[in-house]
Design a protein around this motif. Sequence first.
Motif, PDB file in Angstrom:
ATOM      1  N   ARG A 174      25.843 -23.123 -70.439  1.00 15.46           N
ATOM      2  CA  ARG A 174      24.610 -23.787 -70.416  1.00 15.46           C
ATOM      3  C   ARG A 174      24.741 -25.194 -70.450  1.00 15.46           C
ATOM      4  N   VAL A 175      23.917 -26.002 -69.585  1.00 16.11           N
ATOM      5  CA  VAL A 175      23.718 -27.546 -69.620  1.00 16.11           C
ATOM      6  C   VAL A 175      23.224 -28.048 -70.624  1.00 16.11           C
ATOM      7  N   LEU A 176      23.595 -29.320 -71.258  1.00 13.90           N
ATOM      8  CA  LEU A 176      23.107 -29.953 -72.360  1.00 13.90           C
ATOM      9  C   LEU A 176      22.835 -31.377 -71.949  1.00 13.90           C
ATOM     10  N   GLY A 177      21.782 -31.990 -72.503  1.00 10.67           N
ATOM     11  CA  GLY A 177      21.629 -33.493 -72.219  1.00 10.67           C
ATOM     12  C   GLY A 177      21.192 -33.912 -70.873  1.00 10.67           C
ATOM     13  N   ALA A 178      20.453 -32.999 -70.226  1.00  8.22           N
ATOM     14  CA  ALA A 178      19.959 -33.198 -68.894  1.00  8.22           C
ATOM     15  C   ALA A 178      18.501 -33.920 -69.078  1.00  8.22           C
ATOM     16  N   PRO A 179      18.424 -35.103 -68.292  1.00 12.96           N
ATOM     17  CA  PRO A 179      17.074 -35.992 -68.348  1.00 12.96           C
ATOM     18  C   PRO A 179      15.781 -34.909 -68.148  1.00 12.96           C
ATOM     19  N   ALA A 180      14.655 -35.365 -68.858  1.00 12.56           N
ATOM     20  CA  ALA A 180      13.617 -34.638 -68.733  1.00 12.56           C
ATOM     21  C   ALA A 180      13.173 -34.507 -67.121  1.00 12.56           C
ATOM     22  N   LEU A 181      13.249 -35.594 -66.522  1.00  9.83           N
ATOM     23  CA  LEU A 181      12.795 -35.613 -65.141  1.00  9.83           C
ATOM     24  C   LEU A 181      13.507 -34.757 -64.118  1.00  9.83           C
ATOM     25  N   LEU A 182      14.916 -34.439 -64.431  1.00 13.26           N
ATOM     26  CA  LEU A 182      15.479 -33.410 -63.841  1.00 13.26           C
ATOM     27  C   LEU A 182      15.011 -32.025 -64.098  1.00 13.26           C
ATOM     28  N   ARG A 183      14.914 -31.767 -65.386  1.00 15.06           N
ATOM     29  CA  ARG A 183      14.385 -30.595 -65.776  1.00 15.06           C
ATOM     30  C   ARG A 183      13.158 -30.275 -65.120  1.00 15.06           C
ATOM     31  N   ALA A 184      12.254 -31.228 -65.088  1.00 13.88           N
ATOM     32  CA  ALA A 184      10.942 -30.968 -64.496  1.00 13.88           C
ATOM     33  C   ALA A 184      10.832 -30.776 -63.073  1.00 13.88           C
ATOM     34  N   SER A 185      11.849 -31.438 -62.494  1.00 14.60           N
ATOM     35  CA  SER A 185      11.951 -31.506 -60.885  1.00 14.60           C
ATOM     36  C   SER A 185      12.595 -29.994 -60.358  1.00 14.60           C
ATOM     37  N   LEU A 186      13.543 -29.368 -61.169  1.00 23.35           N
ATOM     38  CA  LEU A 186      14.262 -28.399 -60.790  1.00 23.35           C
ATOM     39  C   LEU A 186      13.242 -26.990 -61.184  1.00 23.35           C
ATOM     40  N   ALA A 187      12.443 -27.327 -62.199  1.00 21.61           N
ATOM     41  CA  ALA A 187      11.352 -26.475 -62.477  1.00 21.61           C
ATOM     42  C   ALA A 187      10.370 -26.305 -61.237  1.00 21.61           C
ATOM     43  N   ALA A 188      10.096 -27.367 -61.051  1.00 19.75           N
ATOM     44  CA  ALA A 188       8.848 -27.515 -60.033  1.00 19.75           C
ATOM     45  C   ALA A 188       9.331 -26.903 -58.649  1.00 19.75           C
TER      46      ALA A 188
END
Length: 400
Positions: free
Chosen positions: A266-280
């Motif tokens: 699992r990937v830890l410490g990812a910026p919230a913006l990156l998480r949101a972009s990949l989810a979108a």
Amino acid sequence: MEEWKVVSVREADVEKDLSAIEELERRCQVGLCGDTVTGDGDDDGVAKKKKGMSLCAEQIGDPLARVRHSPEHVMLVAEFGQEKEIVGVIKACVKMVSRGGGKQHKPYVKVANLLSLRVSPSHRRLGIGTALVQRAEEWCRARGAAHATMATTASNAASLALFTGRFGYAPFRRPEFLGRPVHGHGLHVPRGHRVFQLTPEMAAAVYAQQLPPHDTEFLPADMPALLAHKFTLGTFVAIESNPDQSLPQSFAVLSIWDSTRSLRLRVLGAPALLRASLAALRALDRAAPWLRLPSIPDIFRPFGTYLLYGLRMSGREGPALLRSLCHHAHNVAHKNPACAVVAADISPDDPAAAAVPRWRRFSCDEDVWCIKSLNPSDNSHDWTAPPRTGNLLFVDPREF
């Protein structure tokens, strides 16, 4: 020593000790790419974390997963105080592997591998890691191992200092972890490249020719068993589709190991913006799949991996054929919802390494292999010397 400080080391009872070992593993989570330094095996320091994204690993319900495939293996635990609290663990296995030093040596030697040294963060600097390593080495030496190896990361200074300083190990090889996420759509394999699956018997014959033990380091003597293992999904060869030639001038071969049932990343410490972009991107791909957007699974939750091993190529078109095989492996992984990443562990000076597709954030050049002679009077083979020109390095997926 005061009674409450007594440390004892014993063989683990997997059924009895499982929950305690799993909790210890959780507290000593280790980053694959050196971004997270948790003091793995460190008796002299406190766990520290670097800022940034980290790719971390955790076993799934089977603490012996990395060693149980070897005929001789053990897991040792360290107990502390009157309560006999489990505060440390180490695993070890012994197997026959190739030396790779040329025909002047016997082709195979017994080598031990020490894995997953963990010491509870609340019980470091008490000699627990030292006691575990010494007992593991004694166990391996008693079973005829001539050398012991261990692996860590270059940025884990505490682990390197412990093994190279206190225990006399020496760094000697630096394989690279090359990974890429599984896309939401299959990858293209050129029509002119034909992919075939080999039977385990045919695969063993191919590898016997492509990975001769005198030129290959750490090739397991039980290679046929590895190729026929239930976790090996298959060995595949790619050739050019050329009706004008009866025999192909170029080819590539690799095998696929399914680690989704024994290991989670699992990937830890990812910026919230990156998480949101990949989810979108995933949401948009689900709504409009015909666009074939390069969406990837949710890598911020535990996910499984397919490991590629035995990567070889030959001929002018060898690199292109190996890339096609990597695409084929990706497409095999795409059919398994539990698999989110396809990866290979390979020596950076191996010509095949340049042909393996990878994402930088899913790749790592931090791995450091260290080795120690368990029989100092035997200096017939020095693995710490630079490898012989043309030597190949085999990374066994069973110990990942």
